[in-house]
Scaffold this motif. Structure first.
Motif, PDB file in Angstrom:
ATOM      1  N   MET A  10       0.812  -1.214   0.000  1.00  0.00           N
ATOM      2  CA  MET A  10       0.000   0.000   0.000  1.00  0.00           C
ATOM      3  C   MET A  10       0.847   1.267   0.000  1.00  0.00           C
ATOM      4  SD  MET A  10      -2.833  -1.183   2.841  1.00  0.00           S
ATOM      5  CE  MET A  10      -3.841   0.281   2.628  1.00  0.00           C
ATOM      6  N   HIS A  11       2.052   1.180   0.553  1.00  0.00           N
ATOM      7  CA  HIS A  11       2.940   2.340   0.656  1.00  0.00           C
ATOM      8  C   HIS A  11       4.329   1.928   0.162  1.00  0.00           C
ATOM      9  CE1 HIS A  11      -0.137   4.329   3.066  1.00  0.00           C
ATOM     10  NE2 HIS A  11      -0.149   3.284   3.870  1.00  0.00           N
ATOM     11  N   PRO A  12       4.573   1.961  -1.147  1.00  0.00           N
ATOM     12  CA  PRO A  12       5.876   1.529  -1.681  1.00  0.00           C
ATOM     13  C   PRO A  12       7.054   2.282  -1.074  1.00  0.00           C
ATOM     14  CG  PRO A  12       4.281   1.806  -3.449  1.00  0.00           C
ATOM     15  CD  PRO A  12       3.642   2.359  -2.217  1.00  0.00           C
ATOM     16  N   GLU A  13       6.806   3.490  -0.568  1.00  0.00           N
ATOM     17  CA  GLU A  13       7.907   4.263   0.013  1.00  0.00           C
ATOM     18  C   GLU A  13       8.467   3.623   1.284  1.00  0.00           C
ATOM     19  OE1 GLU A  13       4.033   6.333   1.336  1.00  0.00           O
ATOM     20  OE2 GLU A  13       4.813   5.249  -0.411  1.00  0.00           O
ATOM     21  N   LEU A  14       7.749   2.616   1.817  1.00  0.00           N
ATOM     22  CA  LEU A  14       8.242   1.900   2.991  1.00  0.00           C
ATOM     23  C   LEU A  14       9.228   0.789   2.620  1.00  0.00           C
ATOM     24  CD1 LEU A  14       5.008   1.464   5.149  1.00  0.00           C
ATOM     25  CD2 LEU A  14       6.936   2.979   5.607  1.00  0.00           C
ATOM     26  N   MET A  15       9.457   0.568   1.328  1.00  0.00           N
ATOM     27  CA  MET A  15      10.339  -0.507   0.904  1.00  0.00           C
ATOM     28  C   MET A  15      11.727  -0.440   1.547  1.00  0.00           C
ATOM     29  SD  MET A  15      10.773  -3.300  -0.670  1.00  0.00           S
ATOM     30  CE  MET A  15       9.416  -3.488  -1.837  1.00  0.00           C
ATOM     31  N   PRO A  16      12.327   0.758   1.698  1.00  0.00           N
ATOM     32  CA  PRO A  16      13.645   0.793   2.360  1.00  0.00           C
ATOM     33  C   PRO A  16      13.618   0.214   3.765  1.00  0.00           C
ATOM     34  CG  PRO A  16      13.269   2.849   1.197  1.00  0.00           C
ATOM     35  CD  PRO A  16      11.983   2.081   1.142  1.00  0.00           C
ATOM     36  N   LEU A  17      12.502   0.393   4.489  1.00  0.00           N
ATOM     37  CA  LEU A  17      12.411  -0.203   5.809  1.00  0.00           C
ATOM     38  C   LEU A  17      12.311  -1.720   5.708  1.00  0.00           C
ATOM     39  CD1 LEU A  17      10.029   2.266   7.655  1.00  0.00           C
ATOM     40  CD2 LEU A  17      12.459   1.911   8.067  1.00  0.00           C
ATOM     41  N   ARG A  18      11.611  -2.195   4.679  1.00  0.00           N
ATOM     42  CA  ARG A  18      11.539  -3.641   4.450  1.00  0.00           C
ATOM     43  C   ARG A  18      12.941  -4.183   4.171  1.00  0.00           C
ATOM     44  NH1 ARG A  18      12.259  -7.957   4.202  1.00  0.00           N
ATOM     45  NH2 ARG A  18      11.162  -9.698   3.247  1.00  0.00           N
ATOM     46  N   LEU A  19      13.722  -3.442   3.383  1.00  0.00           N
ATOM     47  CA  LEU A  19      15.072  -3.892   3.074  1.00  0.00           C
ATOM     48  C   LEU A  19      15.977  -3.835   4.299  1.00  0.00           C
ATOM     49  CD1 LEU A  19      15.618  -2.198  -0.409  1.00  0.00           C
ATOM     50  CD2 LEU A  19      15.258  -4.635   0.061  1.00  0.00           C
ATOM     51  N   ALA A  20      15.677  -2.922   5.214  1.00  0.00           N
ATOM     52  CA  ALA A  20      16.494  -2.811   6.419  1.00  0.00           C
ATOM     53  C   ALA A  20      16.431  -4.080   7.252  1.00  0.00           C
ATOM     54  CB  ALA A  20      16.056  -1.614   7.249  1.00  0.00           C
ATOM     55  N   LEU A  21      15.311  -4.819   7.171  1.00  0.00           N
ATOM     56  CA  LEU A  21      15.201  -6.088   7.880  1.00  0.00           C
ATOM     57  C   LEU A  21      16.232  -7.095   7.381  1.00  0.00           C
ATOM     58  CD1 LEU A  21      11.306  -6.422   7.802  1.00  0.00           C
ATOM     59  CD2 LEU A  21      12.694  -6.010   9.837  1.00  0.00           C
ATOM     60  N   HIS A  22      16.631  -6.899   6.132  1.00  0.00           N
ATOM     61  CA  HIS A  22      17.565  -7.821   5.481  1.00  0.00           C
ATOM     62  C   HIS A  22      19.003  -7.309   5.550  1.00  0.00           C
ATOM     63  CE1 HIS A  22      19.337 -10.004   1.976  1.00  0.00           C
ATOM     64  NE2 HIS A  22      19.797  -8.819   1.651  1.00  0.00           N
ATOM     65  N   GLN A  23      19.172  -5.980   5.479  1.00  0.00           N
ATOM     66  CA  GLN A  23      20.483  -5.385   5.291  1.00  0.00           C
ATOM     67  C   GLN A  23      21.475  -5.728   6.402  1.00  0.00           C
ATOM     68  OE1 GLN A  23      21.462  -3.616   2.584  1.00  0.00           O
ATOM     69  NE2 GLN A  23      23.531  -3.433   3.429  1.00  0.00           N
ATOM     70  N   ALA A  24      21.049  -5.605   7.651  1.00  0.00           N
ATOM     71  CA  ALA A  24      21.980  -5.830   8.757  1.00  0.00           C
ATOM     72  C   ALA A  24      22.514  -7.261   8.748  1.00  0.00           C
ATOM     73  CB  ALA A  24      21.307  -5.512  10.085  1.00  0.00           C
ATOM     74  N   SER A  25      21.641  -8.236   8.473  1.00  0.00           N
ATOM     75  CA  SER A  25      22.089  -9.623   8.409  1.00  0.00           C
ATOM     76  C   SER A  25      23.088  -9.820   7.271  1.00  0.00           C
ATOM     77  CB  SER A  25      20.893 -10.561   8.212  1.00  0.00           C
ATOM     78  OG  SER A  25      20.069 -10.568   9.348  1.00  0.00           O
ATOM     79  N   ALA A  26      22.792  -9.205   6.125  1.00  0.00           N
ATOM     80  CA  ALA A  26      23.677  -9.343   4.967  1.00  0.00           C
ATOM     81  C   ALA A  26      25.062  -8.783   5.272  1.00  0.00           C
ATOM     82  CB  ALA A  26      23.065  -8.634   3.760  1.00  0.00           C
ATOM     83  N   ALA A  34      19.218 -13.738   2.323  1.00  0.00           N
ATOM     84  CA  ALA A  34      17.927 -13.970   1.668  1.00  0.00           C
ATOM     85  C   ALA A  34      17.530 -15.433   1.777  1.00  0.00           C
ATOM     86  CB  ALA A  34      18.008 -13.547   0.198  1.00  0.00           C
ATOM     87  N   MET A  35      18.496 -16.340   1.610  1.00  0.00           N
ATOM     88  CA  MET A  35      18.193 -17.767   1.703  1.00  0.00           C
ATOM     89  C   MET A  35      17.660 -18.124   3.097  1.00  0.00           C
ATOM     90  SD  MET A  35      20.791 -21.056   1.501  1.00  0.00           S
ATOM     91  CE  MET A  35      21.522 -20.682   3.104  1.00  0.00           C
ATOM     92  N   GLY A  80      16.601 -16.008   5.495  1.00  0.00           N
ATOM     93  CA  GLY A  80      15.435 -15.209   5.853  1.00  0.00           C
ATOM     94  C   GLY A  80      14.157 -15.685   5.192  1.00  0.00           C
ATOM     95  N   HIS A  81      14.206 -15.925   3.877  1.00  0.00           N
ATOM     96  CA  HIS A  81      12.975 -16.308   3.193  1.00  0.00           C
ATOM     97  C   HIS A  81      12.582 -17.743   3.515  1.00  0.00           C
ATOM     98  CE1 HIS A  81       9.722 -15.885   0.405  1.00  0.00           C
ATOM     99  NE2 HIS A  81      10.090 -16.971  -0.236  1.00  0.00           N
ATOM    100  N   SER A  82      13.566 -18.621   3.634  1.00  0.00           N
ATOM    101  CA  SER A  82      13.233 -20.001   3.997  1.00  0.00           C
ATOM    102  C   SER A  82      12.548 -20.037   5.355  1.00  0.00           C
ATOM    103  CB  SER A  82      14.512 -20.854   4.033  1.00  0.00           C
ATOM    104  OG  SER A  82      15.111 -20.929   2.756  1.00  0.00           O
ATOM    105  N   THR A  83      13.094 -19.286   6.309  1.00  0.00           N
ATOM    106  CA  THR A  83      12.501 -19.235   7.641  1.00  0.00           C
ATOM    107  C   THR A  83      11.104 -18.631   7.587  1.00  0.00           C
ATOM    108  OG1 THR A  83      14.706 -18.992   8.598  1.00  0.00           O
ATOM    109  CG2 THR A  83      12.847 -18.419  10.001  1.00  0.00           C
ATOM    110  N   ARG A  84      10.928 -17.615   6.772  1.00  0.00           N
ATOM    111  CA  ARG A  84       9.616 -16.993   6.612  1.00  0.00           C
ATOM    112  C   ARG A  84       8.598 -18.004   6.072  1.00  0.00           C
ATOM    113  NH1 ARG A  84       7.755 -11.510   4.771  1.00  0.00           N
ATOM    114  NH2 ARG A  84       9.824 -10.878   5.393  1.00  0.00           N
TER     115      ARG A  84
END
Length: 293
Positions: free
Chosen positions: A202-218, A249-250, A252-256
């Motif tokens: 609904m709010h594509p501008e929130l995508m950077p926050l979605r990526l932040a969930l991944h970034q620190a682990s990466a 990603a492997m 994170g997404h598998s666990t999801r």
């Protein structure tokens, strides 16, 4: 008061955002400066703003070097939050998280959040301008919890690793400990992970926050891969940054899929599989030409 953060290696867009944000906060103050205005004046998109700062609060902290003067209990702008106001704001965030976890993002109303917090709707607008803004605050809290979770990953105790095989075994122990801790801890965030996906739709501008969930682990994984390459026990032909993103990603997404989506699985087999794929993927299981000698 903290010192404004110095950003190294900034792009022109990032430098423009820092400069414009400081100018607007200096000119209009915190309350009357809006994210859309900063992005527009800097000539960037809203998603770029969120990628750079994450929120208006963080933008103010970073370019001004102090906490933002949010409205207090009496709604008077320009004053720092009182202890009571901080409690009210925290209660609203906690209530919002309960509502979002219980109901779909689109179904939650501001009145639901206020009622859950035992506050008036007017109090909500004292601290937040929209449902999206309080969801961002909830998500930032979830990110902080994940960061704490990562910092608590148990590390095997000190033990000398002399031979290459001992170093490999040591690295595999660390990989397994990290995956087990993430896998078991993900249950605390499973529902929020689904709500983030709903909100981003609904709010594509929130995508950077979605990526932040991944970034620190990466980034954490990339650092480990780099050290193992330097130690001669991982494939030196791999780019650490891309490897970090791929492995994060492997896992994170598998666990999801297993936990958030409810795919039937056996915990031990799932973890063993992730460990083996990770170990084999970075060449940890066998000697490589690059690390032989």
């Amino acid at each position: 008061m903290t010192e404004p953060r110095v950003r190294r290696g900034r792009s022109r867009q990032q430098a423009a955002l820092d400069r414009v944000a400081k100018q607007m906060f200096d000119t209009y103050g915190y309350t009357d400066t809006h994210i859309a205005g900063i992005a527009r004046e800097a000539g960037v998109s809203l998603s770029t703003f969120y990628s750079h700062f994450g929120s208006k609060v963080r933008a103010y902290r970073e370019v001004m070097g102090m906490e933002p003067p949010l409205p207090d209990d009496d709604g008077e702008p320009g004053r720092a939050l009182t202890a009571r106001a901080r409690r009210t704001r925290a209660a609203l965030i906690a209530a919002a998280r309960e509502c979002f976890e219980r109901d779909a993002y689109h179904a939650v109303r501001i009145s639901d959040i206020a009622e859950q917090a035992g506050s008036a709707v007017g109090s909500f607008y004292t601290y937040f301008s929209s449902k999206q803004e309080i969801f961002t605050a909830v998500l930032n809290g979830a990110l902080a919890e994940l960061s704490q979770l990562r910092s608590e990953v148990p590390v095997p105790g000190p033990r000398p690793a002399v031979t290459r095989e001992e170093r490999r075994a040591r690295a595999e122990e660390r990989i397994r400990a990290a995956i087990e801790y993430y896998f078991d801890g993900f249950t605390l965030q499973a529902t929020m992970a689904l709500r983030v996906d709903e909100a981003v739709s609904m709010h594509p501008e929130l995508m950077p926050l979605r990526l932040a969930l991944h970034q620190a682990s990466a980034e954490r994984i990339a650092g480990s891969v780099r050290r193992w390459q330097e130690a001669g026990i991982a494939d030196r032909g791999l780019d650490p940054e891309h490897t970090g993103h791929a492995l994060a990603a492997m896992v994170g997404h598998s666990t999801r899929v297993w936990i958030a989506y409810g795919q039937e699985h056996d915990r031990a087999t799932a973890i063993d599989t992730l460990v083996r794929l990770w170990v084999n993927g970075i060449g940890l299981a066998v000697a490589t030409d690059a690390s032989s000698g």
